[in-house]
Design an enzyme around this catalytic site. Structure first.
Site, short mmCIF file in Angstrom:
data_model
loop_
_atom_site.label_atom_id
_atom_site.label_comp_id
_atom_site.label_asym_id
_atom_site.label_seq_id
_atom_site.Cartn_x
_atom_site.Cartn_y
_atom_site.Cartn_z
N THR A 22 -8.49 6.76 -2.09
CA THR A 22 -9.85 6.26 -2.23
C THR A 22 -10.84 7.40 -2.01
OG1 THR A 22 -9.57 5.50 0.06
CG2 THR A 22 -9.50 3.82 -1.66
N HIS A 81 0.80 -1.23 0.00
CA HIS A 81 0.00 0.00 0.00
C HIS A 81 0.83 1.27 0.00
CE1 HIS A 81 -4.04 -1.74 0.84
NE2 HIS A 81 -3.34 -2.69 1.42
N LYS A 85 -14.53 8.53 -3.78
CA LYS A 85 -15.77 8.88 -3.07
C LYS A 85 -16.29 10.24 -3.55
CE LYS A 85 -13.82 6.19 0.65
NZ LYS A 85 -12.89 6.22 1.79
C1 NBG Z 1 -2.52 3.82 1.86
C2 NBG Z 1 -2.13 4.71 0.69
C3 NBG Z 1 -3.35 5.18 -0.08
C4 NBG Z 1 -4.23 3.99 -0.45
C5 NBG Z 1 -4.55 3.19 0.81
C6 NBG Z 1 -5.37 1.96 0.51
C7 NBG Z 1 -1.04 3.12 3.70
C8 NBG Z 1 0.21 2.43 4.08
N1 NBG Z 1 -1.30 3.24 2.40
O1 NBG Z 1 -2.96 5.85 -1.25
O2 NBG Z 1 -1.38 5.80 1.13
O3 NBG Z 1 -5.41 4.41 -1.06
O4 NBG Z 1 -3.35 2.76 1.43
O5 NBG Z 1 -4.75 1.16 -0.45
O6 NBG Z 1 -1.77 3.55 4.57
#
Ligand code: NBG
Length: 826
Positions: free
Chosen positions: A664, A365, A668
């Site tokens: 995300t 992530h 939304k």
């Molecule tokens: C986060 C990212 C976001 C992503 C979300 C869900 C962490 C480590 N990562 O860009 O910064 O949308 O994860 O995938 O929190």
């Protein structure tokens, strides 16, 4: 069975049955009579009424899954940011209208009851909320799944604002009980720490290792039912609570050591006390590693128990389960499953390794180097000596393979090792997760490419077939249906009811995008949402905003890479333009910010302060009154988010290209008809493709340009010197104008921008300000803007979490839906 009706009180879905159940629940659960019932009592009674309906489905689902021995997805995640449950559960049960009617009959305000529900804030932001959206979609798609995580007693801190500064208050979400969870005291697993290991020979003469731990405690399961939308499938979220083995040391007590007597209990329970805020320096986070191991160990022991209900051995464990590692937080699972197989279940190394490698898949992530988890070997060995040995053994075998593949490339082997060498040797959790998994994925197309070409490049060279992309998605149930009922109504009218299960049906809005009458209603819908947010803003901050102005919103965690301060530089620029040219013809704008900063992240907190300081001056300057408003909505969380997303005209997604894995919030907003101003970063790239480049305000450097700029020696001070408007904006920030004459307060911020600017705000400033001007010009033409807004909603179906979960099921998990229906007569 109630005599007067054919519907059972505890399961019936009619307004009559719901009313009866609610009244019963007030008496039997809350032990209250009407006249003294508080709003909290009303909430609890409502929640129990709804929960009863879920339990029936939940138990039926458990039976159905067991009957077909369904392959099950286990989503291992240190965070599940569920948000309030009541409204969502009513939607998923399909009884919103019945509940409304029942409430009306009883003279109860349903909105007040919703507002009463505390926020279960068991996550930091996007990663935790994604896990919650995925649970919703898994159940909705009838996929057998269990979410495994931690029942933090205190979730993410509550944010309040004092003199413009963030203040962190302890979250107390459990203080009045949690009606959704069911403790399972019998589901209790031992978890150990510390001690040492010793070799021995077992009864078959085989070499074995025994772990002699020093501390042991237990994890107890707390279960929350997760209902699918429009189906009876109800999955399980199982969160672990830590407790001591022996809660009270009687001997110590008798010796007069009162504190010592309860010490073990206190120490054990600390493990699930509090969620760690992210973006904090990692030093000394022993407790964090304990949390990770604790929940992973309980979860794997639970999975093994479930497996052995129908199987003799663990040989086909991986056929029964597919376990997703949500980032590296649960990566220790790779070593723990090896330990359970080899040490506890007497397996040999090779078959255990085959099972392990076929069980796990890993989602990355983030690419931010500071967020890639590593643990000092010393700390690791002290807490988990056996796991460190196992990791060394995995590594030894892995590096041997690599030496055969790449005999002349010692650097590559060093990079791929599970252990980083150096003055402090460290365990690399991303490498462990990758080596121990059959699949690895990123969370947006561009991010997955960057995973392959940067952090996991060597692994991609070795195993290209293991790498995938699954672009994130969000649930349209919570983020349209629940939070934007007016939009929901409009969409349903022209697209039918199916869109909530099949979000591609949102496309049916397209033919109406130019229809003047429909546009009129669309604007009325947006206007009402802006009024609702306006009322909330006035209530929480005292600032009055104009719903006719353009609502330009940035809500997300505060981080320099997300560049809330670029937004702020634009605001100061507009302010200065009006001051220089009081007659300036400008579209009135309301800038809305929201989000938490990590308590130890000084710069992020200073940016929050700067926003407040600028807001204070602008909002009371009569010369810009009516043109500019700046507000900060405190304590951004799922609950507040539901009022914010529907109200946006413009969504700020302005991170430095290459830094935001996906985002995300961007989805939304756009689903709710906001236009995006954004960079080519994360999922913005795909959102722009989906809604059409002509309906998206793109600006800024690309990833390649960012890399090139930095490689060529970036000199922000030259841009500062040469660009008058930018220089003025920065100078105003540290001039004292916004800080009661204090010229030092914002220096750390402006100095960092002028001299380092690691996130390239200055390089992107000009393009940003120009693109903002284009957005403003387009906003002046309501027909044009409304058409673009409708097209955004219409084309966002792809970003439903249902689509994302379908992709995981096909590409990674290889699981089949198991539809469940209630055959019980109600
Ligand atoms: C986060 C990212 C976001 C992503 C979300 C869900 C962490 C480590 N990562 O860009 O910064 O949308 O994860 O995938 O929190």
């Amino acid at each position: 069975m109630h005599g007067s009706t054919d519907e059972r009180t505890r399961t019936g879905m009619s307004p009559e049955a719901l009313k009866r159940a609610f009244v019963d629940s007030m008496f039997f659960n809350q032990a209250r009579y009407w006249r003294v019932a508080t709003t909290h009592d009303l909430f609890m009674a409502a929640a129990y009424t709804v929960r009863d309906r879920m339990l029936e489905r939940w138990i039926r689902t458990a039976e159905a899954y067991r009957d077909v021995r369904a392959r099950t997805v286990c989503y291992l995640s240190a965070e599940f940011l569920l948000g309030p449950q009541l409204g969502n559960n009513l939607i998923n049960l399909g009884i919103v209208d019945s509940a409304r009617q029942g409430a009306r009959d009883l003279g109860i305000d349903l909105e007040a009851i919703f507002a009463e529900e505390p926020e279960p804030g068991l996550g930091n932001g996007g990663l935790g909320r994604l896990a919650a959206c995925y649970l919703d979609s898994l159940a909705t798609l009838s996929v057998p799944a269990i979410g495994y995580g931690i029942r933090y007693e205190h979730g993410i801190f509550d944010q309040s604002i004092d003199d413009g500064w963030q203040v962190e208050d302890c979250d107390l979400w459990l203080s009045h009980g949690n009606p959704w969870e069911i403790p399972r005291y019998h589901l209790r697993y031992p978890v150990q720490f510390g001690g040492h290991t010793e070799p021995y020979t077992d009864e078959h003469g085989r070499f074995r290792v025994r772990w002699v731990p020093r501390i042991d405690l237990y994890g107890i399961a707390y279960d929350t039912p997760i209902l699918g939308f429009g189906v009876d499938n109800t999955n399980l979220l199982r969160l672990w609570h830590a407790t001591a083995g022996r809660s009270f040391d009687l001997q110590a007590f008798h010796q007069g050591d009162y504190y010592g007597a309860v010490h073990a209990k206190v120490a054990a329970e600390n493990i699930t006390k509090v969620l760690y805020p992210n973006d904090e320096p990692e030093v000394g986070k022993e407790l964090r590693l304990k949390q990770q191991y604790f929940f992973v160990s309980c979860s794997l022991q639970d999975m093994i128990r479930l497996h052995l209900q129908d199987a003799e051995t663990l040989e086909d464990f991986h056929e029964k389960f597919s376990a997703q590692l949500n980032d590296t937080h649960p990566a220790i699972a790779v070593a723990e499953l090896m330990r359970l197989c080899v040490d506890e279940h007497g397996m040999d190394w090779e078959p255990a390794w085959d099972i392990t490698r076929q069980t796990f898949a890993y989602t990355n992530h983030t690419l931010l180097p500071e967020a890639l988890e590593t643990w000092p070997v010393d700390l690791f060995g002290r807490l988990l000596p056996r796991h460190l040995e196992i990791i060394y053994e995995i590594n030894r075998r892995f590096l041997d393979e690599l030496r055969i593949r790449f005999p002349f490339d010692p650097e590559r082997i060093e990079r791929m090792s599970l252990i980083a060498e150096g003055p402090v040797r460290r365990v690399r959790m991303a490498n462990l997760a990758t080596v121990g998994s059959f699949a690895v994925n990123g969370v947006a197309a561009m991010h997955s490419e960057l995973v392959k070409s940067t952090v996991l490049r060597d692994f991609h060279d070795l195993w290209p077939e293991r790498f995938h992309n699954v672009t994130n998605g969000v649930t349209p149930r919570r983020f349209i249906q629940l939070s934007n009922p007016d939009l929901c109504g409009l969409v349903t009218e022209v697209a039918g009811t199916g869109w909530a299960r099949d979000a591609d049906n949102l496309r049916r809005l397209e033919p109406h995008a130019r229809d003047a009458a429909f546009q009129e209603r669309w604007r009325a819908m947006k206007r009402a949402a802006k009024e609702r947010l306006g009322a909330r803003i006035q209530q929480t901050t005292g600032v009055l905003v104009d719903p006719l102005s353009m609502f330009d919103i940035q809500v997300k965690r505060f981080h320099e890479y997300k560049r809330q301060h670029l937004n702020l530089l634009h605001i100061v620029t507009l302010y200065e333009r009006i001051k220089q040219n009081p007659g300036l013809d400008m579209t009135p704008r309301t800038f809305v910010f929201g989000g938490k900063a990590a308590p130890g992240y000084f710069m992020a907190k200073l940016i929050i302060k700067a926003i407040h300081s600028v807001a204070e001056v602008i909002n009371r300057d009569p010369q810009v009154n009516g043109l500019l408003r700046v507000v900060f909505v405190p304590n951004f969380n799922v609950k507040n988010a539901e009022v914010i997303y529907p109200a946006a005209d413009l969504s700020e997604q302005i991170s430095t290209a290459g830094k935001e894995a996906s985002g995300t919030g961007n989805m939304k907003f756009s689903m709710n008809g906001a236009l995006t101003i954004g960079t080519l970063d994360g999922a913005n790239v795909e959102i722009r493709d989906a809604v059409g480049p002509e309906n998206f305000f793109l600006f800024g450097l690309t990833v390649e340009e960012v890399e090139r700029t930095l490689a060529e020696g970036y000199r922000p001070w030259e841009i500062y010197r040469e660009h008058t408007e930018l220089r003025t904006a920065i100078d105003l920030l540290h001039s004292g104008l916004f800080s009661h004459g204090d010229t030092d307060l914002f220096r750390p911020l402006t100095d960092s921008l002028i001299h380092h600017d690691p996130y390239l705000l200055l390089a992107d400033y000009q393009a940003y300000v120009e693109t903002q001007a284009q957005a403003e010009a387009r906003f002046r033409n309501p027909m044009d803007w409304t058409r673009m807004s409708i097209l955004n909603t219409a084309r966002m179906g792809h970003f439903s979490s249902d689509r994302a979960i379908r992709e995981y099921c096909e590409k990674i998990w290889r699981v089949q839906p198991v539809p469940v229906s209630l055959t019980t007569t109600r």
